[in-house]
Design a protein around this motif. Structure first.
Motif, short mmCIF file in Angstrom:
data_model
loop_
_atom_site.label_atom_id
_atom_site.label_comp_id
_atom_site.label_asym_id
_atom_site.label_seq_id
_atom_site.Cartn_x
_atom_site.Cartn_y
_atom_site.Cartn_z
N SER A 277 54.59 -26.33 -2.55
CA SER A 277 54.59 -27.67 -1.96
C SER A 277 55.80 -28.47 -2.38
O SER A 277 56.08 -29.51 -1.82
N ARG A 314 60.18 -29.32 9.65
CA ARG A 314 59.39 -28.85 10.79
C ARG A 314 60.16 -27.80 11.60
O ARG A 314 59.61 -26.78 11.98
N ARG A 343 48.03 -19.44 8.25
CA ARG A 343 49.17 -20.27 7.83
C ARG A 343 50.35 -20.06 8.78
O ARG A 343 51.07 -21.00 9.13
N SER A 346 49.76 -21.87 11.99
CA SER A 346 49.88 -23.31 11.76
C SER A 346 51.35 -23.75 11.89
O SER A 346 51.66 -24.78 12.49
N ASP A 347 52.27 -22.93 11.38
CA ASP A 347 53.70 -23.28 11.48
C ASP A 347 54.22 -23.08 12.90
O ASP A 347 55.03 -23.86 13.40
N LEU A 351 51.98 -27.48 13.12
CA LEU A 351 50.91 -28.34 12.59
C LEU A 351 51.37 -29.03 11.31
O LEU A 351 52.02 -30.04 11.37
N HIS A 352 51.14 -28.43 10.15
CA HIS A 352 51.53 -29.11 8.91
C HIS A 352 52.36 -28.16 8.06
O HIS A 352 51.80 -27.34 7.32
N PRO A 353 53.73 -28.24 8.18
CA PRO A 353 54.57 -27.25 7.51
C PRO A 353 54.35 -27.14 6.01
O PRO A 353 54.47 -26.08 5.43
N ALA A 354 53.97 -28.25 5.38
CA ALA A 354 53.81 -28.19 3.92
C ALA A 354 52.61 -27.35 3.53
O ALA A 354 52.56 -26.78 2.45
N ARG A 355 51.62 -27.24 4.45
CA ARG A 355 50.43 -26.45 4.11
C ARG A 355 50.43 -25.08 4.78
O ARG A 355 49.58 -24.26 4.53
N GLY A 356 51.38 -24.87 5.68
CA GLY A 356 51.43 -23.61 6.42
C GLY A 356 52.22 -22.55 5.68
O GLY A 356 52.34 -22.57 4.45
N GLY A 359 55.17 -23.65 3.56
CA GLY A 359 54.67 -24.26 2.32
C GLY A 359 54.18 -23.22 1.31
O GLY A 359 53.74 -23.58 0.22
#
Ligand SMILES: Cc1cc2nc3c(=O)[nH]c(=O)nc-3n(C[C@H](O)[C@H](O)[C@H](O)COP(=O)(O)OP(=O)(O)OC[C@H]3O[C@@H](n4cnc5c(N)ncnc54)[C@H](O)[C@@H]3O)c2cc1C
Ligand code: SF4
Length: 497
Positions: A277, A314, A343, A346-347, A351-356, A359
Motif C-alpha cells: 500500500s 490508475r 485483484r 479489480s485493476d 476499481l481501486h488500484p491501491a487494493r488491487g 497494490g
C-alpha cells in the motif's frame, strides 16, 4: 569580452560541487543549458509528464532521450542537472568497487563525508513501517537497509512524484544545496546557456556561449575568456562537447569506450499475496544490498523498492493488468486462484488500484556492477548514443533474475522481467557512466585522476578538467550521484587554485 578565472560547464553533481569549491577562490561563471524549474511548474498528468521529453534541438525540455542499440538512456537538462528529477537516493558504494579505479578507496573515502554534509541526505522517518521493508525482510531476511535521500521529510507530501519533479519544494536538489552556497560566495550563473566551442589562445580558454534566449543586448551568443575550464556537462553532454573538438583537442583511444549503464534495470513481482500500500506513500525508502560471488570478483547488486507516482497510479494499474498476461513470465501461486484474479480484475476494471493487483506488486529498481561494455556512437549531428546490444545478458542480470525467481518461489506473484528483454523493446536506464574514464595513462584511461584529458602525443591538456559521471572508470553498483560529488570534491581539493 567577459573574463573569468574559472568557467564551469553544466550544473549537475559535478558542476555544482565544482562551483562551490571554486567560488570564493576566483571569479567563477557557471553555464547551464537547461533552465531553472520552480516548484509548482512540474506537470502531474500522464501527458504532461510525456511533454517533459525533448522535442527540439534547442534542448529546452527537461528530459532528453537517446536510444542506442540494445539500450536507451534518459537524462535531464536543468539548472541543478539530474538532481531536479531524481529520487535523491545517495548511497556510498562498497570499497571493492574502487579496485577498477586509478585511485584507492582511501583516497576518496573522506570526500564522501564531506559531500554528505553538503547534500544532507536522511532516511524517511517511517521507512521501517512501509510494506516493502517487511516484504524485503520476508524474502531476503536481514538484507533490508534504510535508504538516504536528499529530501526534507518535513515538507515531503509522500506523493512519489520525485522523477517528474517535486512541486512541494521538499527535494533538496542542488539548487537548494551546493548551488545556493556557491551563489552566496559570488558564483555567477547563466541558465539557458550552452557552451558550444572552446579555443586556447595565449594561455587562456575562450569559450563560445549560445543563449537559448537573446541576451539583453539582443545577441544570441558571446565569447567569454577564462583561465581554467571545468567540464561537467553530464556523460552525454561531455562526450558531445569533446567530440565537437576532436580535431583541436584530440583524445586517446579509449574515448567513448568502456561505458556503463550501472546495471540499471527494473524487476517486477506482480500481484503477490502481500500488500504494497505504500505505493500511496513515500518515495523510494528501502534497499537491499546483495553480493554476487559467482565470478572472479564479487559484484554488488542494489535492489531498491520502486514506486509508481500517485498521479499515474490508475493508468499504471490498468496497463499492468492488461500487459501482465502477455509480458509476464512464470506465476508462482501462494494463494487461491480466485484471490489472485479478483485483484487482477479489480485493476482491469479500474476499481481501486491501491487494493488491487498493483497494490500487491513489488517494483524493484536495480543498480548493479555491470561489465561496462557499452560503446559511444555519434550521429551526423554529433549526438551521442550508447550501444550495448546484449546488455541484458550481463551476468549481473542473471544474478538479479535468479534472485527474483527465488523471491517469487517464497512469496508468490508473477515475474515480469526487465521489459527490455521483450522483443522490440529496449532496456532503459538513467545512469550512463564513463566514456572519459580516469586512468593512470592514455593506455588505461582518457583523463588522469585529476580529470585532465591525456594528449595523444604526451602530457595532459592544461587547466582543463572533466568532473562528472563521464570520468567514472566502471559501474558502481549503487546510484552514482554521491560518488560523482565525492570524486569532484576530491579533484577540487587536490588543485592549487
Ligand atoms: C530520472 C533520473 C533519476 C535518477 N535517480 C537517481 C538517484 O535517485 N540517485 C542517484 O544517485 N542518481 C540518480 N540518477 C542519476 C544521477 O542523477 C546522475 O548520474 C547525475 O546527476 C550525473 O551528474 P553529472 O554531474 O554527471 O551530470 P548531470 O546531472 O547530468 O548534469 C549535467 C548538466 O549539464 C548540462 N549541459 C550539458 N551540455 C551542456 C553544455 N554544452 N553547456 C552547458 N550545459 C550543458 C545539462 O543540461 C545538465 O543539466 C538519476 C537520473 C535520472 C535522469
Ligand atoms: S515524494 Fe513528492 S513531495 Fe516528497 S520529495 Fe518526492 S515529489 Fe517531493
Amino acid at each position: 569580452m567577459e573574463k573569468y578565472d574559472f568557467l564551469v560547464i553544466g550544473s549537475g553533481y559535478g558542476g555544482a560541487v565544482a562551483s562551490y569549491y571554486l567560488s570564493g577562490k576566483g571569479k567563477t561563471l557557471l553555464v547551464e543549458k537547461g533552465r531553472h524549474w520552480k516548484e509548482g511548474e512540474f506537470p502531474e498528468t500522464l501527458w504532461g509528464i510525456a511533454s517533459l521529453f525533448q522535442k527540439n534541438s534547442l534542448g529546452r525540455q527537461l528530459f532528453g532521450l537517446r536510444i542506442g542499440k540494445g539500450i536507451g538512456v534518459a537524462y535531464a537538462q536543468a539548472l541543478g542537472g539530474a538532481s531536479v528529477v531524481n529520487y535523491g537516493i545517495t548511497i556510498e558504494p562498497p570499497a571493492h568497487v574502487f579496485q577498477d579505479w586509478p585511485i584507492s578507496y582511501e583516497d576518496i573515502r573522506p570526500f564522501y563525508d564531506q559531500v554528505r554534509g553538503g547534500l544532507m541526505p536522511t532516511s524517511h522517518p517511517k521507512w521501517s513501517q512501509f510494506d516493502e521493508a517487511s516484504y524485503l525482510d520476508r524474502i531476503e531476511p536481514g538484507s533490508q537497509i534504510a535508504l538516504e535521500n536528499t529530501i526534507d521529510w518535513e515538507k515531503c507530501m509522500d506523493c512519489g512524484h520525485c522523477v517528474p519533479g517535486c512541486n512541494y519544494g521538499a527535494k533538496r536538489s542542488l539548487n537548494q544545496t551546493y548551488l545556493s552556497l556557491a551563489r552566496e560566495k559570488g558564483l555567477t550563473v547563466y541558465e539557458n546557456t550552452e557552451a558550444l566551442n572552446i579555443e586556447r589562445r595565449n594561455g587562456h580558454y575562450h569559450v563560445y556561449l549560445r543563449n537559448h534566449k537573446p541576451y539583453k543586448s539582443g545577441r544570441l551568443g558571446q565569447w567569454v575568456s577564462c583561465n581554467k575550464v571545468f567540464l561537467a556537462a553530464g556523460t552525454f553532454g561531455t562526450l558531445e562537447f569533446l567530440y565537437r573538438h576532436r580535431r583541436s583537442m584530440p583524445l586517446g583511444p579509449l574515448f567513448g569506450k568502456r561505458m556503463s549503464m550501472n546495471g540499471d534495470g527494473l524487476a517486477i513481482l506482480y500481484n503477490t499475496p502481500f500488500p504494497q500500500s505504500s505505493h500511496l506513500g513515500a518515495p523510494v525508502t528501502t534497499h537491499a544490498r546483495l553480493m554476487d560471488h559467482s565470478g572472479k570478483k564479487p559484484k554488488v547488486l542494489t535492489v531498491m523498492s520502486g514506486r509508481v507516482p500517485l498521479s499515474i497510479l490508475r493508468h499504471s494499474a490498468f496497463a499492468m493488468a492488461f500487459l501482465s498476461p502477455i509480458v509476464g513470465k512464470k506465476l508462482y501461486l501462494k494463494e487461491s486462484l480466485f484471490s489472485y484474479y479478483k485483484r487482477w480484475l479489480s485493476d482491469l476494471l479500474l476499481l481501486h488500484p491501491a487494493r488491487g493487483a498493483l497494490g500487491h506488486t513489488f517494483l524493484f529498481k536495480l543498480d548493479g556492477q555491470d561489465q561496462s561494455r557499452a560503446v559511444c556512437r555519434f550521429d551526423r549531428m554529433g549526438r551521442a548514443y550508447m550501444d550495448w546490444p546484449d546488455y541484458l545478458q550481463d551476468p549481473i542480470f542473471e544474478f538479479a533474475h535468479s534472485k527474483l525467481e527465488e523471491w517469487a518461489k517464497k512469496g508468490g506473484g508473477r515475474i515480469i522481467p526487465n521489459l527490455g528483454s521483450l522483443p522490440f523493446m529496449k532496456s532503459f536506464g538513467v545512469h550512463p557512466l564513463g566514456g572519459c574514464a580516469m586512468g593512470e595513462s592514455i593506455h588505461t584511461g582518457v583523463v588522469d585522476p585529476l580529470g585532465r584529458p591525456f594528449r595523444p602525443n604526451g602530457g595532459v591538456y592544461p587547466d582543463f578538467h572533466i568532473v562528472d559521471a563521464s570520468i567514472l572508470p566502471a559501474s558502481l553498483g549503487v546510484p552514482p550521484s554521491m560518488t560523482i560529488a565525492a570524486n569532484t570534491a576530491r579533484i577540487l581539493s587536490a588543485l592549487e587554485l
